[in-house]
Design a protein around this motif. Sequence first.
Motif, PDB file in Angstrom:
ATOM      1  N   ALA B  68       0.835  -1.208   0.000  1.00 34.45           N
ATOM      2  CA  ALA B  68       0.000   0.000   0.000  1.00 34.45           C
ATOM      3  C   ALA B  68       0.865   1.252   0.000  1.00 34.45           C
ATOM      4  O   ALA B  68       0.551   2.244  -0.682  1.00 34.45           O
ATOM      5  N   LEU B  69       1.951   1.210   0.746  1.00 38.76           N
ATOM      6  CA  LEU B  69       2.864   2.364   0.776  1.00 38.76           C
ATOM      7  C   LEU B  69       3.458   2.623  -0.606  1.00 38.76           C
ATOM      8  O   LEU B  69       3.450   3.750  -1.108  1.00 38.76           O
ATOM      9  N   ARG B  70       3.981   1.567  -1.200  1.00 35.70           N
ATOM     10  CA  ARG B  70       4.645   1.731  -2.497  1.00 35.70           C
ATOM     11  C   ARG B  70       3.623   2.106  -3.580  1.00 35.70           C
ATOM     12  O   ARG B  70       3.940   2.912  -4.480  1.00 35.70           O
ATOM     13  N   ALA B  71       2.402   1.580  -3.489  1.00 35.10           N
ATOM     14  CA  ALA B  71       1.365   1.922  -4.472  1.00 35.10           C
ATOM     15  C   ALA B  71       0.991   3.391  -4.399  1.00 35.10           C
ATOM     16  O   ALA B  71       0.557   3.982  -5.399  1.00 35.10           O
ATOM     17  N   SER B  72       1.149   3.974  -3.224  1.00 35.54           N
ATOM     18  CA  SER B  72       0.836   5.396  -3.071  1.00 35.54           C
ATOM     19  C   SER B  72       2.061   6.267  -3.324  1.00 35.54           C
ATOM     20  O   SER B  72       2.025   7.484  -3.089  1.00 35.54           O
ATOM     21  N   GLY B  73       3.145   5.644  -3.790  1.00 32.43           N
ATOM     22  CA  GLY B  73       4.321   6.412  -4.186  1.00 32.43           C
ATOM     23  C   GLY B  73       5.253   6.776  -3.050  1.00 32.43           C
ATOM     24  O   GLY B  73       6.165   7.592  -3.244  1.00 32.43           O
ATOM     25  N   GLN B  74       5.057   6.160  -1.880  1.00 36.65           N
ATOM     26  CA  GLN B  74       5.908   6.494  -0.732  1.00 36.65           C
ATOM     27  C   GLN B  74       7.113   5.547  -0.681  1.00 36.65           C
ATOM     28  O   GLN B  74       6.945   4.333  -0.652  1.00 36.65           O
TER      29      GLN B  74
END
Lengths: 161, 120
Positions: B68-74
């Motif tokens: 979820a973090l990586r999907a939101s670009g974080q």
Amino acid sequence: MSVDAGLEPDVITAAKVDALAADVWDSLGLGDAGPVPGAAEDDRLVTASVSVAGRWTGHVTVSCGTDTGRALAAAMLGLDGSNIEDADMADAIGELANMVGGSLKGLLPPPSTLSLPHVITGPGATHHFPHARPVCRSRITAVHGPVTITVWHSTAERIHR
Amino acid sequence: MKILIADDSRVMRQIVSRTLRQAGFDGHELVEASNGREGLQAVADEKPDVILSDWNMPEMSGLAFLQALRASGQAIPFGFVTSEGSDDMRAVAANAGAQFLIAKPFTAEAFQEALQPVLG
């Protein structure tokens, strides 16, 4: 007491479980854990189980008297042992089962999954697995008291054939 | 720096905190979450610099948290601290964007090795 009686004698042995547990105890600063001859069980137990599902399916239980459980929880939390709540004791013994189960999973053929811990407490609190049988039992002790670790192998596959 | 520790076990969060100190990483601010969903909220609220997360957690696993973090670009540095350290799981973790995986039972040296590049 350590008893070898397994379907997987080369993969899961009491000696290997002793060694896995000793690594866990050492890493948590719980002292040098080693095998201990069988001793009378406490009336009131805390028992945690985790399940492994995959090419090998079974369960790992970690069980001890509640006095030992509270002492282990206090050591793991870095607290005075006189005021440990049941929730922290259950959390600590559940985490020990998780770590021993995770280490055991590493010995087994992949792929497999590890469940979250399930913990019960009470007089003679023991998990029952109707479609599994104990294949290995390891009883270890360190400074906080004796702990019994049992590995159960599921027989469900054979039942469904 | 601010370190987020996500683990459903309060005992394990305490042990991870203690091991960070033993590894020489004291002086950092520590924040906690008890599952991945709380972890996502803590990222929004606390803006940690590093995340140490268990893998198996109720409600949202550590892997779903990372995804979820990586999907939101974080791109916050993320490492697993988990009882499962097989090659398969290390590969899954790396492919999802984890920087490292520390397997339980762990040592302070394992924390040093994994976190030195991140915390300096």
